[in-house]
Design an enzyme around this catalytic site. Sequence first.
Site, PDB file in Angstrom:
ATOM      1  N   TYR A 152      17.206  62.218  -6.545  1.00 12.30           N
ATOM      2  CA  TYR A 152      17.081  60.820  -6.985  1.00 12.30           C
ATOM      3  C   TYR A 152      15.620  60.479  -7.217  1.00 12.30           C
ATOM      4  O   TYR A 152      14.768  60.732  -6.353  1.00 12.30           O
ATOM      5  CB  TYR A 152      17.662  59.887  -5.912  1.00 12.30           C
ATOM      6  N   ASP A 253       7.303  63.877  -6.781  1.00 13.94           N
ATOM      7  CA  ASP A 253       7.741  62.524  -6.479  1.00 13.94           C
ATOM      8  C   ASP A 253       7.700  62.347  -4.958  1.00 13.94           C
ATOM      9  O   ASP A 253       8.586  62.811  -4.242  1.00 13.94           O
ATOM     10  CB  ASP A 253       9.156  62.293  -7.029  1.00 13.94           C
ATOM     11  N   LYS A 280       7.014  52.595  -1.856  1.00 13.88           N
ATOM     12  CA  LYS A 280       7.432  52.343  -0.466  1.00 13.88           C
ATOM     13  C   LYS A 280       6.265  52.002   0.465  1.00 13.88           C
ATOM     14  O   LYS A 280       5.766  50.901   0.420  1.00 13.88           O
ATOM     15  CB  LYS A 280       8.209  53.555   0.070  1.00 13.88           C
TER      16      LYS A 280
HETATM   17  C1  LIG Z   1      12.145  59.939  -4.455  1.00 16.54           C
HETATM   18  C2  LIG Z   1      12.293  58.581  -5.074  1.00 16.54           C
HETATM   19  N1  LIG Z   1      11.761  58.337  -6.270  1.00 16.54           N
HETATM   20  C3  LIG Z   1      11.839  57.123  -6.859  1.00 16.54           C
HETATM   21  C4  LIG Z   1      12.494  56.094  -6.242  1.00 16.54           C
HETATM   22  C5  LIG Z   1      12.589  54.737  -6.898  1.00 16.54           C
HETATM   23  O1  LIG Z   1      11.765  53.840  -6.224  1.00 16.54           O
HETATM   24  P1  LIG Z   1      12.059  52.256  -6.338  1.00 16.54           P
HETATM   25  O2  LIG Z   1      13.320  51.989  -5.588  1.00 16.54           O
HETATM   26  O3  LIG Z   1      10.844  51.635  -5.715  1.00 16.54           O
HETATM   27  O4  LIG Z   1      12.182  51.965  -7.794  1.00 16.54           O
HETATM   28  C6  LIG Z   1      13.072  56.295  -4.980  1.00 16.54           C
HETATM   29  C7  LIG Z   1      13.770  55.186  -4.281  1.00 16.54           C
HETATM   30  O5  LIG Z   1      14.303  55.323  -3.235  1.00 16.54           O
HETATM   31  C8  LIG Z   1      12.969  57.571  -4.387  1.00 16.54           C
HETATM   32  O6  LIG Z   1      13.536  57.813  -3.199  1.00 16.54           O
END
Ligand SMILES: Cc1ncc(COP(=O)(O)O)c(C=O)c1O
Length: 444
Positions: A152, A253, A280
């Site tokens: 994700y 990521d 986060k």
């Molecule tokens: C690994 C990862 N990338 C991107 C995102 C997306 O972040 P946001 O919810 O701040 O858009 C998340 C969200 O949980 C994530 O876990």
Amino acid sequence: MTATDRREAFRQPLSESARLHEHAKKVMPGGNTRTTVHLDPYPAYANRGHGALVVDAEGEERYDFLNNYTSLIHGHADPDINAAVIEQLQRGTAFGMPTPHEVELAQLIVDRIPSVEQLRFTNSGTEAVMSAIQAARAFTGRPKIAKFEGSYHGSYDYAGVSTLAPESVWDEPAPLSTAYYHGAPQGMLDDVVVLRYNDTEMMERLIESHKSELAAVLIDPMPWRMGLIAGEAAFLERLRDLTRTHGIVLIFDEVISLRAAYGGVQSVVGVTPDLTTMAKIIGGGFPVGAVGGSAEIMAVFDPRGGKPKVPHGGTFSANPMTMVAGLTAMQKMTQQEFDRLEALGAYIREGLAEAMDGARVEGQVTGHGSLFGVHLHRRKLSDYRSSAGTPPERARVSAVYDGLLAHGIILAPQLTGCLSTPMTETEANLLLDAFSSALRETEA
Ligand SMILES: Cc1ncc(COP(=O)(O)O)c(C=O)c1O
């Protein structure tokens, strides 16, 4: 009424959460504005939080090991963050001008993560991933990206491909690009090469065969949605070699995994990406994201001298509320504090494994630093398919999740969780006791 009965109060038809959900259904589809927080038939609504605790709309307290999906590293209503935010609130919440705080937070992150020479702020992790993909395309002049099945990365179109990979497509020789939402255009699916996590042979084969079209490989070095499986060192090193050889931008990521160590998981595995996406914890509880990396690639965003290769704005990008909250949160996260959370995390991971042994439940525990995940099976965990769980396993995971809620503990429904700094061994032991009870009750 027992404590457990009280904590189940939100499920009663006349509860405040039930009433709120009835109302919500009228004004939001399914009563929901964030798919992640939907629970059947409806979730408990939050009223307030302080430190490690969340109080629901019925007034019942639970220990929060979810921390708004890992973003609240200092738990709820941290007094230092509150003070900084209140001060900024009185000075203005947003300007059509940059502020000193964004420079300070950018400097702090650059100082901690050697691969990040420069960065830009966004409003979410989704946007950070989108900007990273755009930067890689602008830098390489190539259209495609590769990513890993089941990983994700938020809801940007390309990053969402194959986040869900139903078992019906598992018979294919290589993972198919599956759409995250109905109506996704085929052209978008064709521009995403899907790989399997920790499968070096498949990764080599697919990257070699698409090398001249690939702008980037996007990987989470410890994907939460796959239950915090670790990217194996040899696999990540090979990925680094391959991408470097073929001029493909390697994007880590670290939206969640940044909380696992002072320099993110990249500092633990010793693999240096070209770009890193963050979010986060760097927002101190406020909406945030950031993309950072080598100055050479980040130059695609440079607006000096006319239109940049990648124009990037955002009315609230680097807004001072988020910046002061993030700066305060990150300054409090010293190396010692990361070490303390790592030790507490290790204590929890060991305790969870012991609890499963004690209850004669087959299982294993994953995670690093302040992150932990429980799997109710002993298969080797290497990728999405091995972590997904069979239908009976998923039913037991749900039962344990419900049991934990009833015992006053919040984790993610797939049984992943994280620590916040107000937590000590006291909260850790409460989690472990609740987990043992939930296991016993589930197996009974
Ligand atoms: C690994 C990862 N990338 C991107 C995102 C997306 O972040 P946001 O919810 O701040 O858009 C998340 C969200 O949980 C994530 O876990």
